[in-house]
Design a protein around this motif. Structure first.
Motif, PDB file in Angstrom:
ATOM      1  N   GLY A  69       0.793  -1.218   0.000  1.00  0.00           N
ATOM      2  CA  GLY A  69       0.000   0.000   0.000  1.00  0.00           C
ATOM      3  C   GLY A  69       0.827   1.270   0.000  1.00  0.00           C
ATOM      4  O   GLY A  69       1.952   1.308  -0.507  1.00  0.00           O
ATOM      5  N   ASN A  70       0.285   2.310   0.586  1.00  0.00           N
ATOM      6  CA  ASN A  70       0.866   3.646   0.563  1.00  0.00           C
ATOM      7  C   ASN A  70       2.076   3.710   1.500  1.00  0.00           C
ATOM      8  O   ASN A  70       1.938   3.593   2.712  1.00  0.00           O
ATOM      9  N   THR A  71       3.257   3.911   0.922  1.00  0.00           N
ATOM     10  CA  THR A  71       4.468   3.848   1.748  1.00  0.00           C
ATOM     11  C   THR A  71       4.559   5.018   2.730  1.00  0.00           C
ATOM     12  O   THR A  71       5.113   4.857   3.834  1.00  0.00           O
ATOM     13  N   THR A  72       4.030   6.165   2.375  1.00  0.00           N
ATOM     14  CA  THR A  72       4.032   7.299   3.311  1.00  0.00           C
ATOM     15  C   THR A  72       3.210   6.961   4.551  1.00  0.00           C
ATOM     16  O   THR A  72       3.647   7.200   5.687  1.00  0.00           O
ATOM     17  N   SER A  73       2.031   6.365   4.337  1.00  0.00           N
ATOM     18  CA  SER A  73       1.189   5.956   5.466  1.00  0.00           C
ATOM     19  C   SER A  73       1.870   4.852   6.280  1.00  0.00           C
ATOM     20  O   SER A  73       1.767   4.828   7.516  1.00  0.00           O
ATOM     21  N   VAL A  74       2.547   3.960   5.578  1.00  0.00           N
ATOM     22  CA  VAL A  74       3.269   2.875   6.257  1.00  0.00           C
ATOM     23  C   VAL A  74       4.301   3.452   7.220  1.00  0.00           C
ATOM     24  O   VAL A  74       4.376   3.082   8.398  1.00  0.00           O
ATOM     25  N   ILE A  75       5.115   4.384   6.726  1.00  0.00           N
ATOM     26  CA  ILE A  75       6.181   4.958   7.555  1.00  0.00           C
ATOM     27  C   ILE A  75       5.591   5.748   8.725  1.00  0.00           C
ATOM     28  O   ILE A  75       6.073   5.651   9.864  1.00  0.00           O
ATOM     29  N   GLU A  76       4.545   6.515   8.467  1.00  0.00           N
ATOM     30  CA  GLU A  76       3.918   7.292   9.542  1.00  0.00           C
ATOM     31  C   GLU A  76       3.392   6.380  10.651  1.00  0.00           C
ATOM     32  O   GLU A  76       3.585   6.651  11.842  1.00  0.00           O
ATOM     33  N   LYS A  77       2.750   5.282  10.267  1.00  0.00           N
ATOM     34  CA  LYS A  77       2.200   4.357  11.259  1.00  0.00           C
ATOM     35  C   LYS A  77       3.308   3.689  12.058  1.00  0.00           C
ATOM     36  O   LYS A  77       3.226   3.557  13.287  1.00  0.00           O
ATOM     37  N   VAL A  78       4.354   3.288  11.366  1.00  0.00           N
ATOM     38  CA  VAL A  78       5.448   2.596  12.054  1.00  0.00           C
ATOM     39  C   VAL A  78       6.154   3.541  13.025  1.00  0.00           C
ATOM     40  O   VAL A  78       6.519   3.152  14.144  1.00  0.00           O
TER      41      VAL A  78
END
Length: 284
Positions: free
Chosen positions: A35-44
Motif C-alpha cells: 500500500g501507501n508507503t508514506t502511510s506505512v512509515i507514519e504508522k510505524v
C-alpha cells in the motif's frame, strides 16, 4: 514494558503491515508491507514512540527504495531475491544518539577485507567418526536450550527456553546438530519463510572444545541441501561482525557480504553490529 517479542498485523484503508515488535533489543522490524508507503512509515513511527524503540528496520522492495530514502531511512543491508526472486533492501533509522554510535566499525571493515582474501578451495575437514550429524526434533529442545545457554550469555531470541525452541520447530524451523558421546555439541537452524521462499540460517553454536573440526560448515551444508529439496534457493545469514570465525565460514561456503547492521541486537555479551551474508542455492 513486556520483554516478549511478538508479531502484529495492521490493516487500514491505505496499507497492510506485518510488524515484529522486539522490546528486548529495543527495536521494531517491518517484515512485510503493502500500500501507501508514506502511510506505512507514519504508522510505524507512531509505534516507535509508543514502544520506545531505539531502532527501526524495514524490509523494502526495490521499487520503493527512494520512497524510504526520502523519509530519512538509510539502507544497511541487502538480500538478493528475498521476495520470491526480488531483492529486499533492509533500511534502518535510529532514534537515540547512543544507538547510532559504534567503536568497532573500522575494525569490522578490516575484517571483511581480510576474509575476502581467504582461500575458498580448501578441502573440507572431516570430523572424527565419533561425531554424528542428524536433524533434531522437539525431543531435543531441553538439550538445545542448555547448549545455547552455555555458548551465549545473551541472545537476541529466547533460545534459552525449551518451549520457545519447540514452538520454532512447530512453525517450520529446521535444526541440524552434531552429536558426540550422545550429546549435542554443535547446532544451527534454518528459519524458513514459506510464503516468500527464503530462509535465514541462524542460531549457530558450537561448544568451545569441539570447534576444531569444522562442524558448523557441515551443518550449514546439510541445511542448504534440505532447503534446496524444498524449492528454497534464497539463503541468508546474519553473523556477529566481531566473529572472524563465523564470517569466514560463510564466505568459504560461497556466501557474499551484503552489508552491516549497526548496533542491531544484544548477543553474546553486549549490543553488537551484525553482518549480512547471502547465497543463491540455485547456483550450487
Amino acid at each position: 514494558m513486556n520483554q516478549t517479542a511478538s508479531t502484529i498485523i495492521l490493516e487500514e484503508d491505505s496499507f497492510f503491515l506485518e510488524i515484529y515488535l522486539d522490546p528486548f533489543n529495543k527495536r521494531i522490524r517491518v517484515d512485510d508491507y503493502r500500500g501507501n508507503t508514506t502511510s506505512v512509515i507514519e504508522k510505524v513511527e507512531e509505534l516507535v514512540i509508543v514502544h520506545k524503540a531505539e531502532k527501526l528496520i524495514v524490509k523494502v522492495r526495490s521499487e520503493d527504495y527512494f520512497n524510504f530514502l526520502e523519509k530519512g531511512l538509510q539502507p544497511e543491508a541487502l538480500v538478493d531475491r528475498y521476495f520470491l526472486g526480488s531483492d529486499a533492501h533492509f533500511f534502518s533509522k535510529f532514534y537515540t544518539p547512543e544507538r547510532k554510535k559504534n567503536d568497532h566499525w573500522i575494525t569490522e571493515d578490516g575484517m571483511i577485507h581480510t576474509i575476502y582474501q581467504l582461500d575458498t578451495t580448501l578441502q573440507k575437514a572431516i570430523p572424527p567418526k565419533e561425531y554424528g550429524l542428524r536433524k533434531v526434533d522437539e525431543s531435543c529442545a531441553v538439550e538445545l536450550a542448555a547448549l545455547y545457554r552455555q555458548v551465549f550469555q545473551i541472545y537476541p531470541t529466547p533460545l534459552h527456553d525449551p518451549d520457545y525452541i519447540k514452538k520454532t520447530i512447530k512453525d517450520g524451523t529446521i535444526y541440524y546438530a552434531y552429536f558426540y558421546a550422545g550429546k549435542i555439541v554443535s547446532v544451527a537452524s534454518a528459519e524458513v519463510n514459506f510464503f516468500y521462499k527464503n530462509a535465514e540460517l541462524t542460531d549457530c553454536a558450537t561448544l568451545t572444545e569441539h570447534r576444531k573440526y569444522g562442524l558448523m560448515k557441515m551443518i550449514l551444508q546439510e541445511l542448504e541441501g534440505e532447503l534446496k529439496r524444498n524449492g528454497i534457493f534464497c539463503a541468508y545469514s546474519i553473523a556477529r561482525s566481531l566473529s572472524f570465525g563465523m564470517n569466514a565460514v560463510l564466505f568459504q561456503l560461497g556466501y557474499s557480504y551484503r552489508g552491516r547492521f549497526m548496533n542491531n541486537c544484544y548477543i553474546y555479551d553486549k549490543l553488537e553490529n551484525m553482518n549480512m551474508w547471502v547465497k543463491n542455492l540455485a547456483n550450487c
